[in-house]
Design a protein around this motif. Structure first.
Motif, PDB file in Angstrom:
ATOM      1  N   TRP A  69      10.536  40.665  41.929  1.00 29.59           N
ATOM      2  CA  TRP A  69      11.293  39.481  42.290  1.00 29.59           C
ATOM      3  C   TRP A  69      12.520  39.290  41.415  1.00 29.59           C
ATOM      4  O   TRP A  69      12.528  39.621  40.223  1.00 29.59           O
ATOM      5  CB  TRP A  69      10.404  38.235  42.142  1.00 29.59           C
ATOM      6  N   GLN A  70      13.538  38.692  42.040  1.00 24.89           N
ATOM      7  CA  GLN A  70      14.653  38.117  41.304  1.00 24.89           C
ATOM      8  C   GLN A  70      14.229  36.735  40.802  1.00 24.89           C
ATOM      9  O   GLN A  70      13.211  36.173  41.242  1.00 24.89           O
ATOM     10  CB  GLN A  70      15.879  37.998  42.217  1.00 24.89           C
ATOM     11  N   ILE A  79      12.072  41.954  38.430  1.00 26.08           N
ATOM     12  CA  ILE A  79      10.993  42.149  37.456  1.00 26.08           C
ATOM     13  C   ILE A  79       9.665  42.163  38.212  1.00 26.08           C
ATOM     14  O   ILE A  79       9.454  41.369  39.134  1.00 26.08           O
ATOM     15  CB  ILE A  79      10.999  41.037  36.387  1.00 26.08           C
ATOM     16  N   THR A  80       8.778  43.051  37.826  1.00 25.38           N
ATOM     17  CA  THR A  80       7.456  43.130  38.446  1.00 25.38           C
ATOM     18  C   THR A  80       6.594  41.957  37.978  1.00 25.38           C
ATOM     19  O   THR A  80       6.536  41.662  36.780  1.00 25.38           O
ATOM     20  CB  THR A  80       6.765  44.453  38.096  1.00 25.38           C
ATOM     21  N   ILE A  81       5.941  41.324  38.935  1.00 22.23           N
ATOM     22  CA  ILE A  81       5.050  40.195  38.653  1.00 22.23           C
ATOM     23  C   ILE A  81       3.700  40.514  39.269  1.00 22.23           C
ATOM     24  O   ILE A  81       3.609  40.983  40.405  1.00 22.23           O
ATOM     25  CB  ILE A  81       5.612  38.893  39.236  1.00 22.23           C
ATOM     26  N   ILE A  82       2.631  40.262  38.513  1.00 23.23           N
ATOM     27  CA  ILE A  82       1.274  40.598  38.957  1.00 23.23           C
ATOM     28  C   ILE A  82       0.398  39.351  38.892  1.00 23.23           C
ATOM     29  O   ILE A  82       0.416  38.616  37.904  1.00 23.23           O
ATOM     30  CB  ILE A  82       0.663  41.711  38.087  1.00 23.23           C
ATOM     31  N   TRP A  83      -0.356  39.131  39.962  1.00 22.42           N
ATOM     32  CA  TRP A  83      -1.369  38.086  40.013  1.00 22.42           C
ATOM     33  C   TRP A  83      -2.733  38.756  40.199  1.00 22.42           C
ATOM     34  O   TRP A  83      -3.025  39.258  41.296  1.00 22.42           O
ATOM     35  CB  TRP A  83      -1.155  37.152  41.191  1.00 22.42           C
ATOM     36  N   PRO A  84      -3.594  38.796  39.193  1.00 20.38           N
ATOM     37  CA  PRO A  84      -4.950  39.321  39.424  1.00 20.38           C
ATOM     38  C   PRO A  84      -5.680  38.449  40.442  1.00 20.38           C
ATOM     39  O   PRO A  84      -5.528  37.223  40.448  1.00 20.38           O
ATOM     40  CB  PRO A  84      -5.600  39.228  38.040  1.00 20.38           C
ATOM     41  N   LEU A  85      -6.438  39.074  41.315  1.00 21.01           N
ATOM     42  CA  LEU A  85      -7.097  38.369  42.409  1.00 21.01           C
ATOM     43  C   LEU A  85      -8.607  38.361  42.181  1.00 21.01           C
ATOM     44  O   LEU A  85      -9.192  39.402  41.875  1.00 21.01           O
ATOM     45  CB  LEU A  85      -6.752  39.033  43.746  1.00 21.01           C
TER      46      LEU A  85
END
Length: 245
Positions: A188-189, A230-236
């Motif tokens: 995302w920007q 930038i890479t963004i991660i949400w653990p599920l």
């Protein structure tokens, strides 16, 4: 069930991260039949559209008509503005019930009674949530986590604690299955991240009570630091199970 999202429905529709395709493939693969899926607490259909790729018919239900109105038109998807405890579905008619980022808002006893009524004998129920994202830049991540905890932290509804602890304290009266590890991942920007923050229930309550948008403060803090995608991660966290025989 509480409605925290009608007033931010547009942001919710455009700015929430996408669920992994592998999640829906795994769930569909566990269903002996793929005739009817129920996306309960569907919002604007973040899961409904993917379910329609695997099932003949999908009911997308939510208490927010404003959310449902944004769901993309699909001949396989029927929308219904109703509570989680009153689907209007026939008994023993549903192959898969999905609750995506919504179980913590429900009257669980009433919902589970309805879920057991409509599930087929070999039907599957799956509820999942994702918590605070991890941003792939250490300094920006620190600024973001501070905003989450201290900027709008006091404005999160009490139910948010269930997301933060990965549904560990919610009842789930089904024979639970072991599941793979899934995560949401986006590049995302800055403005995409800010749109996501504007979809939070805490942000909506902050604006309502304080009279200004806290996202402007976050934008000022991150603008000089955020140079590219930038890479963004949400653990599920996933709870999946069948009705106990």
């Amino acid at each position: 069930m509480s409605d925290h999202f009608s007033q931010v429905s547009a942001h919710y529709f455009t700015s929430r991260p996408h669920y992994p395709k592998a999640l829906f493939e795994w769930l569909a693969g566990l269903c002996p039949e793929r005739q009817q899926a129920w996306d309960c607490g569907a919002g604007s259909g973040q899961a409904s559209t993917d379910l329609a790729l695997h099932f003949e018919s999908v009911l997308a239900s939510d208490i927010s008509q404003a959310q449902l109105d944004l769901l993309p038109k699909n001949p396989k998807i029927l929308t219904r503005c109703t509570s989680a405890a009153d689907s209007h579905l026939l008994p023993n008619s549903v192959d898969l019930i999905c609750i995506a980022q919504a179980l913590h808002w429900f009257d669980l006893d009433a919902f589970y009674t309805e879920a057991k009524r409509v599930l087929k004998k070999e039907g599957l129920i799956a509820a999942w949530c994702y918590g605070t994202p991890i941003i792939g830049d250490e300094h920006i991540n620190q600024l973001f986590q501070d905003f989450y905890q201290n900027g709008v932290g006091a404005y999160w509804p009490p139910e948010r604690k269930h997301v933060e602890n990965g549904y560990a304290s919610l009842s789930f009266p089904f024979s639970q299955l072991c599941s793979p590890n899934f995560e949401l991942r986006e590049k995302w920007q800055l403005e995409q991240l800010l749109g996501y923050v504007q979809s939070w229930s805490a942000t909506a309550l902050f604006i309502q009570q304080e009279g200004y948008d806290p996202v402007d403060t976050l934008r000022n803090a991150l603008a000089e630091e955020w140079q590219t995608e930038i890479t963004i991660i949400w653990p599920l966290t996933l709870l999946a199970g069948r009705t106990a025989s």
